[in-house]
Scaffold this motif. Structure first.
Motif, PDB file in Angstrom:
ATOM      1  N   VAL A  12     127.735  28.809 -76.366  1.00 22.73           N
ATOM      2  CA  VAL A  12     127.065  29.147 -77.609  1.00 22.73           C
ATOM      3  C   VAL A  12     126.375  29.863 -78.568  1.00 22.73           C
ATOM      4  O   VAL A  12     125.953  30.409 -79.181  1.00 22.73           O
ATOM      5  CB  VAL A  12     127.779  27.427 -78.428  1.00 22.73           C
ATOM      6  N   ALA A  13     124.919  29.223 -77.349  1.00 19.95           N
ATOM      7  CA  ALA A  13     123.469  29.805 -78.057  1.00 19.95           C
ATOM      8  C   ALA A  13     122.809  30.009 -77.080  1.00 19.95           C
ATOM      9  O   ALA A  13     122.455  28.709 -75.933  1.00 19.95           O
ATOM     10  CB  ALA A  13     123.299  29.040 -79.313  1.00 19.95           C
ATOM     11  N   THR A  14     122.336  31.364 -76.568  1.00 14.56           N
ATOM     12  CA  THR A  14     120.692  31.148 -75.520  1.00 14.56           C
ATOM     13  C   THR A  14     119.754  31.473 -76.265  1.00 14.56           C
ATOM     14  O   THR A  14     119.638  31.775 -77.763  1.00 14.56           O
ATOM     15  CB  THR A  14     121.638  32.695 -74.958  1.00 14.56           C
ATOM     16  N   VAL A  15     118.794  30.940 -75.505  1.00 12.85           N
ATOM     17  CA  VAL A  15     117.420  31.300 -75.838  1.00 12.85           C
ATOM     18  C   VAL A  15     116.389  31.952 -74.879  1.00 12.85           C
ATOM     19  O   VAL A  15     116.258  31.584 -73.797  1.00 12.85           O
ATOM     20  CB  VAL A  15     117.021  29.431 -76.755  1.00 12.85           C
ATOM     21  N   ALA A  48     124.731  24.102 -80.594  1.00 15.65           N
ATOM     22  CA  ALA A  48     124.060  24.149 -79.523  1.00 15.65           C
ATOM     23  C   ALA A  48     121.709  23.394 -79.714  1.00 15.65           C
ATOM     24  O   ALA A  48     121.874  23.362 -80.994  1.00 15.65           O
ATOM     25  CB  ALA A  48     124.066  25.376 -78.309  1.00 15.65           C
ATOM     26  N   GLN A  49     121.804  22.633 -78.896  1.00 14.16           N
ATOM     27  CA  GLN A  49     120.739  22.062 -78.878  1.00 14.16           C
ATOM     28  C   GLN A  49     119.394  22.777 -78.064  1.00 14.16           C
ATOM     29  O   GLN A  49     119.506  23.594 -76.751  1.00 14.16           O
ATOM     30  CB  GLN A  49     119.904  20.002 -78.740  1.00 14.16           C
ATOM     31  N   ILE A  50     119.072  23.125 -78.850  1.00 12.32           N
ATOM     32  CA  ILE A  50     117.610  24.526 -78.310  1.00 12.32           C
ATOM     33  C   ILE A  50     116.456  23.133 -78.435  1.00 12.32           C
ATOM     34  O   ILE A  50     115.631  22.957 -79.176  1.00 12.32           O
ATOM     35  CB  ILE A  50     116.963  25.643 -79.562  1.00 12.32           C
ATOM     36  N   THR A  51     115.728  23.366 -77.311  1.00  5.96           N
ATOM     37  CA  THR A  51     114.368  22.273 -76.779  1.00  5.96           C
ATOM     38  C   THR A  51     113.201  23.491 -75.905  1.00  5.96           C
ATOM     39  O   THR A  51     113.146  24.303 -75.377  1.00  5.96           O
ATOM     40  CB  THR A  51     115.096  21.396 -75.877  1.00  5.96           C
ATOM     41  N   ALA A  89     113.599  22.250 -87.477  1.00  5.60           N
ATOM     42  CA  ALA A  89     115.445  21.251 -87.197  1.00  5.60           C
ATOM     43  C   ALA A  89     116.145  21.967 -87.092  1.00  5.60           C
ATOM     44  O   ALA A  89     116.723  21.041 -86.219  1.00  5.60           O
ATOM     45  CB  ALA A  89     115.074  20.289 -87.741  1.00  5.60           C
ATOM     46  N   LYS A  90     117.132  22.496 -87.701  1.00  2.71           N
ATOM     47  CA  LYS A  90     118.004  22.899 -88.167  1.00  2.71           C
ATOM     48  C   LYS A  90     118.346  24.334 -87.606  1.00  2.71           C
ATOM     49  O   LYS A  90     117.231  25.123 -88.783  1.00  2.71           O
ATOM     50  CB  LYS A  90     118.990  21.941 -89.244  1.00  2.71           C
ATOM     51  N   GLY A  91     119.673  24.690 -87.571  1.00  7.08           N
ATOM     52  CA  GLY A  91     118.832  26.909 -87.266  1.00  7.08           C
ATOM     53  C   GLY A  91     120.861  26.652 -87.700  1.00  7.08           C
ATOM     54  O   GLY A  91     121.706  25.732 -87.137  1.00  7.08           O
ATOM     55  N   TYR A  92     121.601  27.504 -88.618  1.00  4.13           N
ATOM     56  CA  TYR A  92     122.309  28.046 -88.511  1.00  4.13           C
ATOM     57  C   TYR A  92     122.838  30.033 -88.835  1.00  4.13           C
ATOM     58  O   TYR A  92     122.041  30.199 -88.892  1.00  4.13           O
ATOM     59  CB  TYR A  92     122.795  27.403 -90.502  1.00  4.13           C
ATOM     60  N   SER A 116     110.859  19.477 -78.255  1.00  2.00           N
ATOM     61  CA  SER A 116     110.853  19.588 -80.184  1.00  2.00           C
ATOM     62  C   SER A 116     112.327  20.260 -79.628  1.00  2.00           C
ATOM     63  O   SER A 116     112.479  20.466 -78.967  1.00  2.00           O
ATOM     64  CB  SER A 116     109.708  20.204 -80.469  1.00  2.00           C
ATOM     65  N   ASN A 117     112.621  19.690 -80.773  1.00  2.00           N
ATOM     66  CA  ASN A 117     114.769  20.019 -80.642  1.00  2.00           C
ATOM     67  C   ASN A 117     114.827  20.715 -81.969  1.00  2.00           C
ATOM     68  O   ASN A 117     114.032  20.209 -82.951  1.00  2.00           O
ATOM     69  CB  ASN A 117     115.609  19.560 -80.368  1.00  2.00           C
ATOM     70  N   CYS A 118     115.254  21.659 -81.747  1.00  2.00           N
ATOM     71  CA  CYS A 118     116.160  22.417 -82.679  1.00  2.00           C
ATOM     72  C   CYS A 118     117.950  22.367 -82.458  1.00  2.00           C
ATOM     73  O   CYS A 118     118.284  23.199 -81.611  1.00  2.00           O
ATOM     74  CB  CYS A 118     115.707  24.111 -83.328  1.00  2.00           C
ATOM     75  N   ALA A 119     118.193  21.918 -83.672  1.00  2.00           N
ATOM     76  CA  ALA A 119     119.712  21.907 -83.684  1.00  2.00           C
ATOM     77  C   ALA A 119     120.226  23.019 -83.972  1.00  2.00           C
ATOM     78  O   ALA A 119     120.346  23.122 -85.126  1.00  2.00           O
ATOM     79  CB  ALA A 119     120.508  20.812 -84.554  1.00  2.00           C
ATOM     80  N   VAL A 120     121.458  23.611 -83.653  1.00  2.51           N
ATOM     81  CA  VAL A 120     121.628  25.065 -83.935  1.00  2.51           C
ATOM     82  C   VAL A 120     123.293  24.873 -84.014  1.00  2.51           C
ATOM     83  O   VAL A 120     123.958  24.614 -83.085  1.00  2.51           O
ATOM     84  CB  VAL A 120     121.753  25.891 -82.961  1.00  2.51           C
ATOM     85  N   THR A 121     123.886  25.175 -85.288  1.00  2.00           N
ATOM     86  CA  THR A 121     125.190  25.327 -85.562  1.00  2.00           C
ATOM     87  C   THR A 121     125.680  26.744 -86.182  1.00  2.00           C
ATOM     88  O   THR A 121     124.954  27.325 -86.848  1.00  2.00           O
ATOM     89  CB  THR A 121     125.581  24.216 -86.559  1.00  2.00           C
TER      90      THR A 121
END
Length: 540
Positions: free
Chosen positions: A90-93, A107-110, A55-58, A118-123
């Motif tokens: 900020v972040a690409t996927v 950034a929110q990765i969806t 759910a979270k990425g750093y 479903s999402n992963c909140a990336v900082t």
């Protein structure tokens, strides 16, 4: 013409017509095939959920994180997953779920499939704190690596993808994987996860796992407290050979004493190496102990607690118990095995894998005596009934065994943090009057009798004198199946070397039936396969 002949001719013509035969050749005329009806399409099976692997990425700037999406049900008609970023600056996927950090921010990765998301909140941070540039007390040092890193406060951290302690004081520590001695039962070139020698002859690249093998992703093996370690990623691009770092985040909201194993995976999906993250705010100031009956031996500076120790349950040790608990080790292996609930009985401590809570089961496997299998399976307890093959897995120059501290030489398989190594067999001399096995309380160097769960308090400066060090009763894991036994009734410790018959040195303390106190060294019985605790001392 004869009427009968005419009638016969007519019948023959009719027969040819009915059988589809030609009167001009010998081959029959093939009938027109009947078309196969097109089946009616069934009703689509709708997607009910999509779940991203975290759910979270750093990430550190330019770092990468590999996300996976699980689509349910398994037989859903439209399972193709598409990925998108809310802030590509900020972040690409990528189309396969690989996130690349571009700049500090969020950034929110969806992930989307069948109309579900479903999402992963990336900082993304500019940089992470490098744990190889500080000792276990937070003091700045020249880069020194280890298999265990101690973290005492929340934050964003990184560790170099290096083989154990193969870098020491900023330089290649080659003796840690290429010992200076050789002989029977001595490993002369320590092995990696593919069974190849770590030493390749190129000293500038040897210590870095990520220089030898293309690392594609980093991930969690297990942790013994929920959300203890989050957002595991890595620096650099996936699949390249370069000096890479594994990154992770400790959130203040989830900070507590605990343990985790994190790993780097190669392009074949195998664990190339793994590291133990020991989260603790316990005071780890060494305790100096004098060795009884060995006047020429230098004192040992022991860690005051076992590796992976978690204090009794409190606000700062939320997953502790009445007397505390710690991880176990199989002799010669670098990775810890899950601890028990301690005084909670012979029960596994709750733990969590990449996909969440694991229901108390404990992974076992027949790994024989294969070092590459140990490395590839850091979370599996080896149940094979084989003897130790090498006597120097924790002490490089143990030939045939090393009893005194002066000969200690930490290896890349040693599970201790920076500046420490597994304690030598002479450590057992501090527990009894003559350093031998005894069941006479009068010969035990403690404050009193053994107490269930609490264990013993041993004197450190001499016979019945000086400061105390606490050795709680934490039990062990059986070598046959990995199950926990005597979790509050005794304890077994490993030392760094083997006895002459390749039985690793160990020590036991427990209360025998009938209330008999028992303490002392034991040199036979488990072939190194039991899961026991480890106490480390400062490197000489």
């Amino acid at each position: 013409m004869d009427k009968t002949r005419l009638f016969s001719t007519a019948l023959l013509a009719l027969a040819f017509a009915l059988t589809g035969c030609s009167g001009s050749g010998d081959d029959p005329v093939k009938p027109t095939p009947t078309p196969t009806p097109t089946p009616t399409p069934g009703k689509d099976v709708a997607v009910t959920s999509v779940t991203v692997s975290q759910a979270k990425g750093y990430l550190e700037k330019n770092g990468t994180l590999y996300l996976e999406a699980t689509v349910k049900p398994d037989n859903a008609t439209h399972k193709t997953v598409t990925w998108a970023s809310s802030n590509s600056a900020v972040a690409t996927v990528s189309s396969t779920g690989q996130v690349t950090a571009k700049a500090a921010g969020t950034a929110q990765i969806t992930a989307t499939a069948g109309g579900k998301t479903s999402n992963c909140a990336v900082t993304v941070f500019e940089s992470a704190t490098d744990l190889s540039l500080m000792d276990i007390y937070g003091k700045t040092i020249t880069r020194s690596t280890a298999n265990c890193y101690v973290v005492s406060k929340p934050g964003f951290y990184k560790i170099p993808m290096v083989y154990g302690n193969a870098i020491k004081n900023g330089a290649t520590n080659k003796i840690a994987y290429v010992p200076t001695i050789s002989g029977e039962h001595l490993l002369s070139n320590f092995l990696d996860h593919k069974g190849a020698g770590i030493n390749t002859g190129n000293d500038t690249k040897d210590p870095w796992v990520s220089q030898k093998y293309p690392i594609t992703k980093a991930g969690l093996i297990w942790m013994d407290s929920q959300n203890l370690v989050e957002g595991i990623g890595m620096t650099g691009a996936s699949g390249t050979k370069e000096n890479k770092y594994l990154t992770f985040y400790l959130d203040k909201a989830n900070f507590t004493q605990g343990n985790a194993i994190v790993a780097a995976y190669d392009s074949d999906g195998l664990v190339a190496w793994s590291w133990h993250i020991w989260v603790t705010d316990v005071d780890l100031t060494p305790v100096q102990v004098n060795i009884l009956n060995l006047p020429t031996a230098d004192p040992l500076n022991l860690l005051p607690v076992f590796l992976g120790w978690c204090e009794p349950k409190s606000e700062k040790s939320k997953n502790g118990d009445t007397y505390g608990n710690c991880v176990y080790y199989q002799w010669g292996r670098k990775d810890p095995m899950l601890g028990s609930k301690g005084s909670g009985g012979n029960v596994n401590k709750a733990y969590y894998g990449p996909n969440g809570f694991i229901d108390g089961s404990f992974k076992t496997a027949n790994l024989k005596d294969d070092i590459s299998s140990y490395i590839q399976n850091p979370g599996a307890f080896n149940t094979s009934n084989v003897s130790v093959k090498y006597s120097n897995l924790w002490c490089a120059n143990a030939n045939p065994y090393t009893f005194l501290q002066a000969n200690l030489c930490k290896t890349v398989y040693d599970p201790s943090p920076v500046g420490f190594c597994v304690s030598p067999p002479m450590s057992c001399r501090i527990f009894t009057k003559n350093g031998q096995y005894t069941n006479d309380l009068e010969n035990i160097n403690s404050t009193g009798t053994f107490k269930n769960g609490e264990g013993y308090y041993f004197y450190t400066e001499g016979w019945k004198t000086g400061k105390l060090i606490h050795f709680p009763a934490l039990g062990a894991r059986k070598d046959t199946d990995g199950s926990v036994y005597d979790a509050d009734q005794g304890c077994w410790l490993w030392f760094s070397a083997c006895y002459t018959d390749l039985s690793p040195y160990r020590m036991a303390y427990f209360k025998q039936p009938g209330g008999v106190d028992t303490v002392g060294p034991m040199m036979t019985g488990t072939k190194g396969r039991a899961g026991q605790v480890v106490i480390s001392c400062q490197e000489p």
